[in-house]
Design an enzyme around this catalytic site. Sequence first.
Site, PDB file in Angstrom:
ATOM      1  N   HIS A 226      51.041  46.484  32.636  1.00  0.00           N
ATOM      2  CA  HIS A 226      52.288  47.266  32.643  1.00  0.00           C
ATOM      3  C   HIS A 226      53.076  47.152  31.337  1.00  0.00           C
ATOM      4  CE1 HIS A 226      54.130  43.366  33.683  1.00  0.00           C
ATOM      5  NE2 HIS A 226      55.311  43.904  33.412  1.00  0.00           N
ATOM      6  N   ASP A 227      52.916  46.062  30.603  1.00  0.00           N
ATOM      7  CA  ASP A 227      53.655  45.897  29.342  1.00  0.00           C
ATOM      8  C   ASP A 227      52.785  46.109  28.100  1.00  0.00           C
ATOM      9  OD1 ASP A 227      56.181  45.509  30.325  1.00  0.00           O
ATOM     10  OD2 ASP A 227      56.060  43.325  30.342  1.00  0.00           O
ATOM     11  N   LYS A 230      54.222  47.439  24.784  1.00  0.00           N
ATOM     12  CA  LYS A 230      55.076  46.641  23.899  1.00  0.00           C
ATOM     13  C   LYS A 230      54.397  46.298  22.577  1.00  0.00           C
ATOM     14  CE  LYS A 230      58.192  44.651  27.337  1.00  0.00           C
ATOM     15  NZ  LYS A 230      58.704  43.432  27.993  1.00  0.00           N
ATOM     16  N   HIS A 255      58.348  51.520  25.597  1.00  0.00           N
ATOM     17  CA  HIS A 255      57.089  50.821  25.842  1.00  0.00           C
ATOM     18  C   HIS A 255      56.329  51.402  27.035  1.00  0.00           C
ATOM     19  CE1 HIS A 255      59.273  48.544  28.979  1.00  0.00           C
ATOM     20  NE2 HIS A 255      58.087  48.197  29.447  1.00  0.00           N
ATOM     21  N   HIS A 279      57.151  52.182  36.006  1.00  0.00           N
ATOM     22  CA  HIS A 279      57.584  50.945  36.652  1.00  0.00           C
ATOM     23  C   HIS A 279      59.029  50.560  36.324  1.00  0.00           C
ATOM     24  CE1 HIS A 279      56.328  49.080  32.767  1.00  0.00           C
ATOM     25  NE2 HIS A 279      57.165  48.095  33.094  1.00  0.00           N
ATOM     26  N   HIS A 280      59.690  51.327  35.412  1.00  0.00           N
ATOM     27  CA  HIS A 280      61.127  51.096  35.163  1.00  0.00           C
ATOM     28  C   HIS A 280      61.989  52.230  35.714  1.00  0.00           C
ATOM     29  CE1 HIS A 280      61.489  47.340  33.000  1.00  0.00           C
ATOM     30  NE2 HIS A 280      60.427  47.644  32.257  1.00  0.00           N
TER      31      HIS A 280
END
Length: 366
Positions: A226-227, A230, A255, A279-280
């Site tokens: 998920h990250d 970044k 990101h 997811h944000h």
Amino acid sequence: MGATLPQAAGATVPLADVPITVLVVDDEEPIRNALKKFLTQQGYDVVTASSGDEALRVIQRQKVSVVLLDVRMPGKSGIDLVPQLLEIEPGIAILMLTAVNDATTAALCMQRGAMDYLTKPIDLSDLARAILRAVRRRDSIVEQANLNLWLKEEVAVRTAELRRERSKLERLSVATLEALVNALEAKDHFIRGHSTRVADMGALIASEMGLADEQVEQVRMAGRLHDIGKIGIREEVLTKEGPLTADEYEAVKQHVVIGSQILSPLQHLGDVISFVRSHHERWDGQGYPDKLRGEEIPQGARILAAAEIYDALTTARPYQEKMPPDVAVERMRDLANTVLDAAVYRALEAAVRRRQALVFLDDART
């Protein structure tokens, strides 16, 4: 001894070493006997039958290559017998015999699978040539069928090999991306292991909600990745200890978009890509990047949102001490129906309670 067939000029052509068996089916005994005598002289193994039912019994008990079949017989006609014979022995060559030169009947017999149509009285040289043509055509059909079967099996084998190779490459690509995420997180001990923890908690929540195993694994994979976006954000922004400026915050928000773009070529990931992108997002529509609200947000993304907040609260950060699991869950209660999907929150609460009970039992055993 192999059978031989006369050519047009009367010479003979050797056939395969395995004798060819011919079944003569005719209700008239003199015709059966005459044909049997002639074909035996030509080197064939010959069996006879006086009716359709008897012919079926012969086919069922022994291998027959060619059938000379009378069209008109008492009881079961030759026309009706053709598909029944072919059902028992699909590779058989059937030649129809009749005293009636009927084009309609001939067409019907050929349509049902006969290879040739001969009119009585039969010239024996014509019969020999007709059998030769039928045997060669039968051999060609059998050879083509075997070739098609081999090709089908070969294609299946090659397809399976390609599928295995593709699956191997897909796993390798995902593993490479996971390694990049781990390397990124390793630079900051406060977030080290964050993606793995989010993945595990996301899978627990998904399982608690009754999702299918495949969906649970999609959530787990999305949690691990998920990250990934970044890696497109400047390191000084990611590691900054003080508050971010508005521009820096906007850069960090990108990101999720960068992550979905990185993953988009990996089409086998399917819904995982949308989970990473969203997811944000927030239940009330105030999240990013697309301002989705409620059930517009993919379910896997809603699960990861809860798992990520839970991990942020239960791990030490520069600006806060880590909370015990039950305290973190209680703190998150106010986020239900605003930031979080209430159903996801309830599943998180149940999953944490269940995990804490397991930890308590393990401690009690030791």
